[in-house]
Design an enzyme around this catalytic site. Sequence first.
Site, PDB file in Angstrom:
ATOM      1  N   GLN A  89      15.258  27.983  25.064  1.00  0.00           N
ATOM      2  CA  GLN A  89      14.449  27.673  26.240  1.00  0.00           C
ATOM      3  C   GLN A  89      15.282  26.834  27.204  1.00  0.00           C
ATOM      4  O   GLN A  89      15.897  25.852  26.801  1.00  0.00           O
ATOM      5  CB  GLN A  89      13.179  26.918  25.844  1.00  0.00           C
ATOM      6  CG  GLN A  89      12.203  26.761  27.008  1.00  0.00           C
ATOM      7  CD  GLN A  89      11.007  25.900  26.666  1.00  0.00           C
ATOM      8  OE1 GLN A  89      11.150  24.706  26.425  1.00  0.00           O
ATOM      9  NE2 GLN A  89       9.824  26.499  26.643  1.00  0.00           N
TER      10      GLN A  89
ATOM     11  N   TYR B 144       7.354  21.114  35.136  1.00  0.00           N
ATOM     12  CA  TYR B 144       8.785  20.990  35.366  1.00  0.00           C
ATOM     13  C   TYR B 144       9.191  21.747  36.647  1.00  0.00           C
ATOM     14  O   TYR B 144       8.351  22.289  37.354  1.00  0.00           O
ATOM     15  CB  TYR B 144       9.558  21.446  34.138  1.00  0.00           C
ATOM     16  CG  TYR B 144       9.386  20.524  32.952  1.00  0.00           C
ATOM     17  CD1 TYR B 144       9.631  19.154  33.067  1.00  0.00           C
ATOM     18  CD2 TYR B 144       8.963  21.006  31.712  1.00  0.00           C
ATOM     19  CE1 TYR B 144       9.461  18.300  31.989  1.00  0.00           C
ATOM     20  CE2 TYR B 144       8.793  20.149  30.629  1.00  0.00           C
ATOM     21  CZ  TYR B 144       9.044  18.795  30.767  1.00  0.00           C
ATOM     22  OH  TYR B 144       8.872  17.948  29.704  1.00  0.00           O
TER      23      TYR B 144
ATOM     24  N   ARG C 112       7.639  31.046  30.553  1.00  0.00           N
ATOM     25  CA  ARG C 112       6.487  30.242  30.136  1.00  0.00           C
ATOM     26  C   ARG C 112       5.760  29.684  31.351  1.00  0.00           C
ATOM     27  O   ARG C 112       6.398  29.173  32.273  1.00  0.00           O
ATOM     28  CB  ARG C 112       6.917  29.096  29.218  1.00  0.00           C
ATOM     29  CG  ARG C 112       5.716  28.453  28.506  1.00  0.00           C
ATOM     30  CD  ARG C 112       6.109  27.466  27.453  1.00  0.00           C
ATOM     31  NE  ARG C 112       5.009  27.302  26.495  1.00  0.00           N
ATOM     32  CZ  ARG C 112       4.886  26.306  25.640  1.00  0.00           C
ATOM     33  NH1 ARG C 112       5.818  25.361  25.601  1.00  0.00           N
ATOM     34  NH2 ARG C 112       3.867  26.241  24.819  1.00  0.00           N
TER      35      ARG C 112
ATOM     36  N   GLY D 243       2.998  25.642  16.823  1.00  0.00           N
ATOM     37  CA  GLY D 243       3.835  24.497  17.148  1.00  0.00           C
ATOM     38  C   GLY D 243       3.629  23.401  16.142  1.00  0.00           C
ATOM     39  O   GLY D 243       4.324  23.309  15.124  1.00  0.00           O
ATOM     40  N   ARG D 244       2.631  22.558  16.408  1.00  0.00           N
ATOM     41  CA  ARG D 244       2.362  21.425  15.511  1.00  0.00           C
ATOM     42  C   ARG D 244       2.133  21.874  14.069  1.00  0.00           C
ATOM     43  O   ARG D 244       2.521  21.186  13.125  1.00  0.00           O
ATOM     44  CB  ARG D 244       1.143  20.656  16.015  1.00  0.00           C
ATOM     45  CG  ARG D 244       1.373  19.909  17.322  1.00  0.00           C
ATOM     46  CD  ARG D 244       0.053  19.541  17.971  1.00  0.00           C
ATOM     47  NE  ARG D 244      -0.552  20.662  18.661  1.00  0.00           N
ATOM     48  CZ  ARG D 244      -1.854  20.810  18.868  1.00  0.00           C
ATOM     49  NH1 ARG D 244      -2.695  19.906  18.421  1.00  0.00           N
ATOM     50  NH2 ARG D 244      -2.315  21.856  19.527  1.00  0.00           N
TER      51      ARG D 244
END
Length: 394
Positions: free
Chosen positions: A101, A174, A226, A317-318
């Site tokens: 990424q 971002y 994304r 993810g988590r």
Amino acid sequence: MTQQFLEPYHFANGLTLRNRVIMSPMTTMTSFYNGMITTDELNYYSARAGGPGLVITGVANVNALGKGFEGELSVASDDMIPGLHRLASAIQQQGARAVLQIFSAGRKSNHQILRGEQPVSASAIAASYPAGSETPRALTEAEIKQLINDFGTATRRAIQAGFDGVELHGANTYLLQQFFSPNANQRTDQWGGSLANRMRLPLAVIDEVQQTIAKYATRPFILGYRVSPEEIETPGIRLADTLAFVAQIKTKIDYLNLSMGSYQRTSLNDKADTEPLLAKFARTLNHAVPLIGIGSVETPADAAAVITGGADFVALGRELLREPQWVQKVAAGDAAEIRTTISPADLDELAIPPVMQVYLQNSFASVMHFTTDQQAATNYQAQLAPMEGFEKKL
């Protein structure tokens, strides 16, 4: 019967994944000061790459002004290629495909992280959160063109390092999102103003990366993007904007990755609209390009619901922090032994780097399901989660 998310997937360009489970990109904060990979990170990824079909790394900055936090991976110079090769290999040796990424943080940085330099963005407007964000300076026309080139050069390095693809991080507030946002981007030139103009930079970056892949890749190499579906600021990105953008890019990318705290997320701005966002994006893409569904996926039932909801892939993810063997246990019919909580005492055993441990316990305690946390888990169906841009940095 085999769960659909455990079935292989074949991209149009020939790249094959052993299953449709994706390890979501997650910040480790564990790279060296200059962005080079550390052994702790290699061990962390290796411990989790034995199950998913695809592993997406945490963000790597494409240039010095793109750095958003300490301990961030970098792909900003050729010096990074040997370490990035070790990272790609550590993932691939466990049977997963590896995607790097890449991003620029833009105004989500500060002069301390940038060693005295002022952050940059589309316009000289500070972020509304966190409180006290620094005012960036607007990028010049020449700097925008150099930024586009930097994304292409970063892609060339990812190819030379042996990755199977790159993902452009256009989410979580971002820089790519900042140019798309009417909140961050209030330019009056060709790079701002209308929706078409605010799309211009992301589209130019996608085109540059496509050209780089065509020039340098000698085997199947994928391009993902994304997005964050909405912003909560006014003015800000609304769902219709993002769906229009996705309709523009769906023929230019190999997959779309959503950034949401819950796969059941509904609109943050239109509370009367109760249709999950996942379904809206699935309808827009109509499987012309695969969609990654994500957010609070913990059990096989959650993963199945993501696929049923219209996604082609399901990202964890988590949950892969808590349970690195998630895929293997589901495939073996041992789902009852999957860990959906995590003890702070087990973080070393789970190959979570020490700096990341502190980060998780300080900035993400509310979403990690620590066994020492007595508070009820938060449902992010109708609100932003910390990992969507609200996280505080160490």
